[in-house]
Design an enzyme around this catalytic site. Structure first.
Site, PDB file in Angstrom:
ATOM      1  N   SER A 103     -38.347 -31.991  55.233  1.00 44.71           N
ATOM      2  CA  SER A 103     -38.102 -31.306  57.136  1.00 44.71           C
ATOM      3  C   SER A 103     -39.018 -30.881  57.201  1.00 44.71           C
ATOM      4  O   SER A 103     -40.318 -30.834  56.462  1.00 44.71           O
ATOM      5  CB  SER A 103     -36.949 -30.045  57.084  1.00 44.71           C
ATOM      6  OG  SER A 103     -37.692 -29.273  55.949  1.00 44.71           O
ATOM      7  N   ASP A 140     -37.204 -35.540  57.875  1.00 45.91           N
ATOM      8  CA  ASP A 140     -35.395 -35.331  57.653  1.00 45.91           C
ATOM      9  C   ASP A 140     -35.878 -33.919  59.328  1.00 45.91           C
ATOM     10  O   ASP A 140     -36.875 -33.908  59.241  1.00 45.91           O
ATOM     11  CB  ASP A 140     -35.479 -34.453  57.082  1.00 45.91           C
ATOM     12  CG  ASP A 140     -33.664 -33.877  57.105  1.00 45.91           C
ATOM     13  OD1 ASP A 140     -33.031 -34.595  57.679  1.00 45.91           O
ATOM     14  OD2 ASP A 140     -33.460 -32.505  56.546  1.00 45.91           O
ATOM     15  N   HIS A 154     -24.875 -35.979  58.107  1.00 49.08           N
ATOM     16  CA  HIS A 154     -25.831 -34.376  57.698  1.00 49.08           C
ATOM     17  C   HIS A 154     -25.182 -33.246  57.368  1.00 49.08           C
ATOM     18  O   HIS A 154     -23.969 -33.225  57.853  1.00 49.08           O
ATOM     19  CB  HIS A 154     -26.690 -33.973  58.877  1.00 49.08           C
ATOM     20  CG  HIS A 154     -27.776 -35.208  59.311  1.00 49.08           C
ATOM     21  ND1 HIS A 154     -29.376 -34.695  59.311  1.00 49.08           N
ATOM     22  CD2 HIS A 154     -27.426 -36.188  59.715  1.00 49.08           C
ATOM     23  CE1 HIS A 154     -29.892 -35.524  59.332  1.00 49.08           C
ATOM     24  NE2 HIS A 154     -29.692 -36.339  59.363  1.00 49.08           N
ATOM     25  N   GLY A 155     -25.302 -32.406  56.663  1.00 51.82           N
ATOM     26  CA  GLY A 155     -24.723 -31.106  56.175  1.00 51.82           C
ATOM     27  C   GLY A 155     -23.620 -31.447  55.166  1.00 51.82           C
ATOM     28  O   GLY A 155     -22.187 -31.215  55.475  1.00 51.82           O
ATOM     29  N   SER A 208     -23.860 -30.916  51.807  1.00 47.99           N
ATOM     30  CA  SER A 208     -23.443 -30.322  50.831  1.00 47.99           C
ATOM     31  C   SER A 208     -21.874 -29.716  50.560  1.00 47.99           C
ATOM     32  O   SER A 208     -21.277 -29.709  51.615  1.00 47.99           O
ATOM     33  CB  SER A 208     -24.399 -29.496  50.304  1.00 47.99           C
ATOM     34  OG  SER A 208     -25.729 -29.781  50.745  1.00 47.99           O
ATOM     35  N   ASN A 228     -26.892 -36.738  53.091  1.00 50.08           N
ATOM     36  CA  ASN A 228     -27.826 -35.704  52.947  1.00 50.08           C
ATOM     37  C   ASN A 228     -27.133 -33.962  52.780  1.00 50.08           C
ATOM     38  O   ASN A 228     -26.229 -33.645  52.638  1.00 50.08           O
ATOM     39  CB  ASN A 228     -28.549 -35.302  54.955  1.00 50.08           C
ATOM     40  CG  ASN A 228     -29.207 -36.249  55.475  1.00 50.08           C
ATOM     41  OD1 ASN A 228     -28.946 -37.115  54.681  1.00 50.08           O
ATOM     42  ND2 ASN A 228     -30.089 -35.572  56.827  1.00 50.08           N
ATOM     43  N   ILE A 229     -28.249 -34.271  51.314  1.00 50.05           N
ATOM     44  CA  ILE A 229     -27.879 -32.799  50.717  1.00 50.05           C
ATOM     45  C   ILE A 229     -29.043 -32.260  50.761  1.00 50.05           C
ATOM     46  O   ILE A 229     -30.385 -32.632  49.798  1.00 50.05           O
ATOM     47  CB  ILE A 229     -27.758 -33.500  49.287  1.00 50.05           C
ATOM     48  CG1 ILE A 229     -26.054 -33.964  49.492  1.00 50.05           C
ATOM     49  CG2 ILE A 229     -26.987 -31.856  48.599  1.00 50.05           C
ATOM     50  CD1 ILE A 229     -25.666 -35.258  48.784  1.00 50.05           C
TER      51      ILE A 229
END
Ligand code: G3H
Ligand code: 13P
Ligand code: ZN
Length: 309
Positions: free
Chosen positions: A50, A82, A211-212, A214, A254-255
């Site tokens: 990121s 990212d 995304h997001g 987790s 994405n994690i």
């Protein structure tokens, strides 16, 4: 063994209903934990950075660490930016040797998002780099519950089809109810799979990105809280929902939060149990092992990418 794009990884994943893990990195132990897991599982791998990670670790260190990971493990790795917020950061990363960049124009109106994405696609494709874009806004905990708010923020399937067609983007991040961080849902977890199915039917050849994603693994939350942390009510996307998403065209998951929690839980535990230790290797070593075990679990039991390298 080389820096590679995600093109082949996604083409294979799209055909076989599994997803490639994209893990956020910002230091050596995190990178080592992840690449050791990917190697042990023989899995395709995306490491992503990121803007905040670039600022923290500094670009040259991250590039060299990932290069070292490739040399050390013999893996092919896709190095991805990212949430690139403008053309300049995407250009910098392309020029630095990243093999994939994300231009996140999701906060802009549709036409502006298209124009910005096109500009990045043109630059990146000319240099053999692939591009991810985002359409729709990821939910925040305060606004992901109300049903009538969904259509305003979640990705519109028809717009998604038009967006991909007009931008020539390689993959598309979509908003179906996930959000970043450790507090994803106030009540029961909910993802709009009907919407995801519509998007994937309209875009059968476009890899979708979640995304997001987790899970906010309860065991790590419990360890953090047990050893002096204070993260009550943390909640993520249940593992079976990630598996379902992979069946509807989601090729990249994405994690980041799960890595942060695994690392922090292990460091907290170690320091409380060994108050006499002050050598960073003593607690960063177990933290690295915790990351490896967690990532292997994801690859094997959630993403389905084990043995797909
Ligand atoms: O999408 C967000 C990632 O978790 C990166 O987070 O901006 O704090 O590095 P960051
Ligand atoms: P999590 O916060 O769920 O790990 O999401 C990370 C992410 O989407 C990075 O782009
Ligand atoms: Zn994200």
């Amino acid at each position: 063994m080389a820096f590679v794009t995600s093109k082949e990884m996604f083409a294979k994943a799209l055909k076989s209903d599994y997803a490639v893990g994209a893990f956020n990195v910002n230091n050596m132990e995190i990178i080592q934990g992840i690449v050791d897991a990917a190697k042990a599982e023989d899995a395709p791998l995306i490491l992503q950075v990121s803007a905040g990670a670039r600022k923290y670790a500094r670009p040259a260190y991250l590039l060299k660490l990932v290069e070292a990971a490739i040399l050390d493990t013999g893996l092919d790795i896709c190095l991805h930016l990212d949430h690139g917020e403008d053309f300049e950061i995407c250009k910098k990363c392309v020029d630095d040797g990243f093999t994939s960049v994300m231009i996140d124009g999701s906060k802009y109106p549709f036409e502006e998002n298209i124009a910005l994405t096109k500009q990045v696609v043109e630059y990146a494709h000319a240099k053999g780099v692939v591009v991810e874009a985002e359409l729709g806004k990821l939910a925040g905990i305060e606004d992901n519950i109300k049903v009538d708010a969904r259509s305003a923020t979640f990705t519109d399937p028809d717009e998604a089809a038009e967006f991909v067609e007009r931008t020539g983007v390689d993959s598309l991040a979509i908003a179906i109810g996930t959000s970043h961080g450790a507090y994803k849902f106030k009540g029961d977890p909910y993802l709009d799979f009907e919407r995801l199915e519509k998007i994937s039917k309209l875009l059968p050849n476009t890899p979708l990105v979640l995304h997001g994603a987790s899970t906010v693994l309860p065991e790590f939350v419990a360890l953090c809280n047990k050893y002096g942390g204070n993260i009550p009510g943390a909640k993520g996307v249940p593992e079976d929902m990630i598996r379902t998403a992979a069946k509807y065209g989601v090729c990249k998951v994405n994690i980041d939060t799960d890595l942060r929690l695994a690392m922090t839980a292990e460091i907290r535990r170690y320091l409380v149990e060994h108050p006499e230790d002050f050598d960073p290797r003593k607690y960063l070593g177990p933290a690295r092992s915790a990351i490896q075990a967690m990532v292997q679990h994801k690859i094997k039991n959630v993403l389905g990418s084990s043995g797909k390298r």
